[in-house]
Design a protein around this motif. Sequence first.
Motif, PDB file in Angstrom:
ATOM      1  N   ARG A   1       0.857  -1.176   0.000  1.00 42.92           N
ATOM      2  CA  ARG A   1       0.000   0.000   0.000  1.00 42.92           C
ATOM      3  C   ARG A   1       0.894   1.227   0.000  1.00 42.92           C
ATOM      4  N   PRO A   2       0.369   2.350  -0.445  1.00 43.07           N
ATOM      5  CA  PRO A   2       1.213   3.537  -0.495  1.00 43.07           C
ATOM      6  C   PRO A   2       1.582   4.019   0.903  1.00 43.07           C
ATOM      7  N   GLY A   3       2.765   4.618   0.993  1.00 46.24           N
ATOM      8  CA  GLY A   3       3.206   5.197   2.246  1.00 46.24           C
ATOM      9  C   GLY A   3       2.633   6.589   2.431  1.00 46.24           C
ATOM     10  N   GLN A   4       2.936   7.156   3.570  1.00 47.08           N
ATOM     11  CA  GLN A   4       2.481   8.511   3.871  1.00 47.08           C
ATOM     12  C   GLN A   4       3.430   9.526   3.243  1.00 47.08           C
ATOM     13  N   GLU A   5       2.996  10.769   3.253  1.00 44.80           N
ATOM     14  CA  GLU A   5       3.834  11.824   2.694  1.00 44.80           C
ATOM     15  C   GLU A   5       5.117  11.987   3.505  1.00 44.80           C
ATOM     16  N   SER A   6       4.984  11.876   4.815  1.00 46.25           N
ATOM     17  CA  SER A   6       6.159  11.941   5.688  1.00 46.25           C
ATOM     18  C   SER A   6       5.813  11.269   7.008  1.00 46.25           C
ATOM     19  N   ILE A   7       6.847  10.939   7.754  1.00 44.82           N
ATOM     20  CA  ILE A   7       6.632  10.386   9.093  1.00 44.82           C
ATOM     21  C   ILE A   7       7.531  11.149  10.059  1.00 44.82           C
TER      22      ILE A   7
END
Length: 176
Positions: free
Chosen positions: A127-133
């Motif tokens: 699944r796609p990751g987040q914009e940032s962590i």
Amino acid sequence: MRRAEVDAAESWAFALAIYARPGIAEACLALQNAADVDVMLMLMATFVAVKRRLLLTADEIKALDNACAPWREQVVHKLRALRTDLKTGPRPAPSETTEPFRSRIKAIELDAEKLENQLLAECLPQRPGQESIGMEQLRSVLNAVVVHFADKRGTTLDARLSPLVDTIAEAAMEPI
């Protein structure tokens, strides 16, 4: 090259690089010894969070553990136990003559961990990751890994383990 092959190669390089940083090996081994944390799974969760910006859920951590548990328990743990046992015996160990043998077992154990890393990479959620962590999100995922293994062991999360998680998280947020 398939995504799993890329993840396996990149996550292995990441694991070796972060493990070599000051304090990381000690933190990983302390988590392994205190809560039966699978260091390869911990490092994979760290890798996907930092490099793929994918924060694993408790269910995904469980699924990854289920996927690699047979290999870890039947191969990696047995090699580790043999290598560790040779530090104290049986005779003729430990000695100068048995140390090269123990070193070869250590190398094979590392190969087994690399194969576990490959298995974990093949089982990563797609699944796609987040914009940032951020640091708190990474700490949360790493704590979820520790909680998973503490639960399997039938114990609660020991607050003394939190600084170990922090050590790994802080190192992972620095460029590798």
